[in-house]
Design a protein around this motif. Structure first.
Motif, PDB file in Angstrom:
ATOM      1  N   ILE A   1      14.722  -3.277   7.809  1.00 64.70           N
ATOM      2  CA  ILE A   1      14.876  -2.142   8.719  1.00 64.70           C
ATOM      3  C   ILE A   1      13.832  -2.211   9.837  1.00 64.70           C
ATOM      4  N   LEU A   2      12.581  -2.458   9.465  1.00 62.98           N
ATOM      5  CA  LEU A   2      11.514  -2.526  10.464  1.00 62.98           C
ATOM      6  C   LEU A   2      11.714  -3.697  11.418  1.00 62.98           C
ATOM      7  N   SER A   3      12.104  -4.843  10.884  1.00 60.72           N
ATOM      8  CA  SER A   3      12.351  -6.008  11.743  1.00 60.72           C
ATOM      9  C   SER A   3      13.477  -5.722  12.725  1.00 60.72           C
ATOM     10  N   ASP A   4      14.519  -5.047  12.244  1.00 64.75           N
ATOM     11  CA  ASP A   4      15.651  -4.681  13.104  1.00 64.75           C
ATOM     12  C   ASP A   4      15.208  -3.696  14.185  1.00 64.75           C
ATOM     13  N   MET A   5      14.415  -2.714  13.807  1.00 67.09           N
ATOM     14  CA  MET A   5      13.920  -1.736  14.782  1.00 67.09           C
ATOM     15  C   MET A   5      13.063  -2.398  15.848  1.00 67.09           C
ATOM     16  N   ILE A   6      12.199  -3.300  15.430  1.00 67.33           N
ATOM     17  CA  ILE A   6      11.330  -3.994  16.382  1.00 67.33           C
ATOM     18  C   ILE A   6      12.185  -4.779  17.376  1.00 67.33           C
ATOM     19  N   ALA A   7      13.179  -5.502  16.871  1.00 66.78           N
ATOM     20  CA  ALA A   7      14.058  -6.285  17.748  1.00 66.78           C
ATOM     21  C   ALA A   7      14.822  -5.381  18.706  1.00 66.78           C
ATOM     22  N   LYS A   8      15.370  -4.280  18.198  1.00 70.59           N
ATOM     23  CA  LYS A   8      16.155  -3.375  19.044  1.00 70.59           C
ATOM     24  C   LYS A   8      15.304  -2.632  20.065  1.00 70.59           C
ATOM     25  N   SER A   9      14.037  -2.422  19.754  1.00 69.54           N
ATOM     26  CA  SER A   9      13.167  -1.698  20.690  1.00 69.54           C
ATOM     27  C   SER A   9      12.861  -2.536  21.922  1.00 69.54           C
ATOM     28  N   GLY A  10      12.878  -3.860  21.775  1.00 68.37           N
ATOM     29  CA  GLY A  10      12.556  -4.739  22.884  1.00 68.37           C
ATOM     30  C   GLY A  10      11.070  -4.802  23.193  1.00 68.37           C
ATOM     31  N   LYS A  11      10.256  -4.143  22.377  1.00 67.79           N
ATOM     32  CA  LYS A  11       8.810  -4.123  22.620  1.00 67.79           C
ATOM     33  C   LYS A  11       8.142  -5.289  21.898  1.00 67.79           C
ATOM     34  N   ARG A  12       7.241  -5.940  22.581  1.00 69.02           N
ATOM     35  CA  ARG A  12       6.492  -7.056  21.998  1.00 69.02           C
ATOM     36  C   ARG A  12       5.273  -6.543  21.234  1.00 69.02           C
ATOM     37  N   ASP A  13       4.681  -5.481  21.727  1.00 69.33           N
ATOM     38  CA  ASP A  13       3.507  -4.878  21.099  1.00 69.33           C
ATOM     39  C   ASP A  13       3.780  -3.388  20.932  1.00 69.33           C
ATOM     40  N   ALA A  14       3.527  -2.871  19.736  1.00 69.39           N
ATOM     41  CA  ALA A  14       3.857  -1.476  19.456  1.00 69.39           C
ATOM     42  C   ALA A  14       3.080  -0.976  18.242  1.00 69.39           C
ATOM     43  N   TYR A  15       3.254   0.288  17.978  1.00 66.62           N
ATOM     44  CA  TYR A  15       2.687   0.923  16.784  1.00 66.62           C
ATOM     45  C   TYR A  15       3.832   1.602  16.047  1.00 66.62           C
ATOM     46  N   ILE A  16       3.889   1.384  14.745  1.00 66.87           N
ATOM     47  CA  ILE A  16       4.907   2.020  13.891  1.00 66.87           C
ATOM     48  C   ILE A  16       4.177   2.918  12.906  1.00 66.87           C
ATOM     49  N   ARG A  17       4.660   4.128  12.773  1.00 72.12           N
ATOM     50  CA  ARG A  17       4.146   5.026  11.733  1.00 72.12           C
ATOM     51  C   ARG A  17       5.265   5.159  10.723  1.00 72.12           C
ATOM     52  N   LEU A  18       5.119   4.480   9.588  1.00 72.18           N
ATOM     53  CA  LEU A  18       6.114   4.472   8.524  1.00 72.18           C
ATOM     54  C   LEU A  18       5.791   5.610   7.566  1.00 72.18           C
ATOM     55  N   VAL A  19       6.652   6.637   7.547  1.00 65.60           N
ATOM     56  CA  VAL A  19       6.440   7.826   6.733  1.00 65.60           C
ATOM     57  C   VAL A  19       7.481   7.871   5.641  1.00 65.60           C
TER      58      VAL A  19
ATOM     59  N   ARG B   1       0.828  -1.210   0.000  1.00 63.16           N
ATOM     60  CA  ARG B   1       0.000   0.000   0.000  1.00 63.16           C
ATOM     61  C   ARG B   1       0.860   1.257   0.000  1.00 63.16           C
ATOM     62  N   LEU B   2       1.932   1.240   0.784  1.00 66.09           N
ATOM     63  CA  LEU B   2       2.833   2.395   0.852  1.00 66.09           C
ATOM     64  C   LEU B   2       3.418   2.707  -0.522  1.00 66.09           C
ATOM     65  N   PHE B   3       3.919   1.677  -1.203  1.00 68.89           N
ATOM     66  CA  PHE B   3       4.521   1.894  -2.515  1.00 68.89           C
ATOM     67  C   PHE B   3       3.478   2.289  -3.560  1.00 68.89           C
ATOM     68  N   ALA B   4       2.271   1.736  -3.465  1.00 76.47           N
ATOM     69  CA  ALA B   4       1.200   2.120  -4.392  1.00 76.47           C
ATOM     70  C   ALA B   4       0.818   3.586  -4.177  1.00 76.47           C
ATOM     71  N   SER B   5       0.723   4.005  -2.928  1.00 79.19           N
ATOM     72  CA  SER B   5       0.400   5.406  -2.625  1.00 79.19           C
ATOM     73  C   SER B   5       1.494   6.333  -3.140  1.00 79.19           C
ATOM     74  N   ALA B   6       2.745   5.946  -2.942  1.00 85.32           N
ATOM     75  CA  ALA B   6       3.873   6.764  -3.404  1.00 85.32           C
ATOM     76  C   ALA B   6       3.849   6.912  -4.928  1.00 85.32           C
ATOM     77  N   ARG B   7       3.551   5.812  -5.622  1.00 81.13           N
ATOM     78  CA  ARG B   7       3.472   5.883  -7.093  1.00 81.13           C
ATOM     79  C   ARG B   7       2.388   6.855  -7.536  1.00 81.13           C
ATOM     80  N   THR B   8       1.279   6.872  -6.794  1.00 81.78           N
ATOM     81  CA  THR B   8       0.156   7.743  -7.140  1.00 81.78           C
ATOM     82  C   THR B   8       0.553   9.215  -7.152  1.00 81.78           C
ATOM     83  N   ILE B   9       1.417   9.617  -6.231  1.00 75.34           N
ATOM     84  CA  ILE B   9       1.836  11.023  -6.189  1.00 75.34           C
ATOM     85  C   ILE B   9       3.253  11.205  -6.760  1.00 75.34           C
TER      86      ILE B   9
END
Length: 90
Positions: free
Chosen positions: A72-90, A50-58
């Motif tokens: 990158i996201l998997s690495d961030m999740i592991a480094k954060s140590g959080k089991r449950d979280a919210y990510i806003r990918l901009v 969805r992110l890439f489709a939206s980017a193509r649109t504009i």
């Protein structure tokens, strides 16, 4: 935790963008809100598609591939140590 231009930042005050950043100057951009459950991003491939489709649109180039963003996201999740979280990918 913030990932910006290849760097991880613990504090939002340390993550800075240029005043010439296109998104800042013109307000264009795309984002996805991603939930993390039990240390894994929920339906990550759907979010990235969805992110890439939206980017193509504009006609916005995303500087990383979907595979790189997945790593990158998997690495961030592991480094954060959080089991449950919210990510806003901009």
């Amino acid at each position: 935790m913030i990932y910006l231009n290849g760097q991880l930042y613990e504090n939002k005050e340390d993550a800075r963008i240029s005043v010439y950043d296109h998104g800042l100057l013109y307000g264009d951009g795309v984002f996805e809100g991603i939930r993390v459950y039990n240390g894994r991003a929920f339906r990550l491939q759907d979010h990235l598609d969805r992110l890439f489709a939206s980017a193509r649109t504009i006609r916005l180039d995303i500087p990383e591939s979907a595979e790189a963003l997945d790593r990158i996201l998997s690495d961030m999740i592991a480094k954060s140590g959080k089991r449950d979280a919210y990510i806003r990918l901009v």
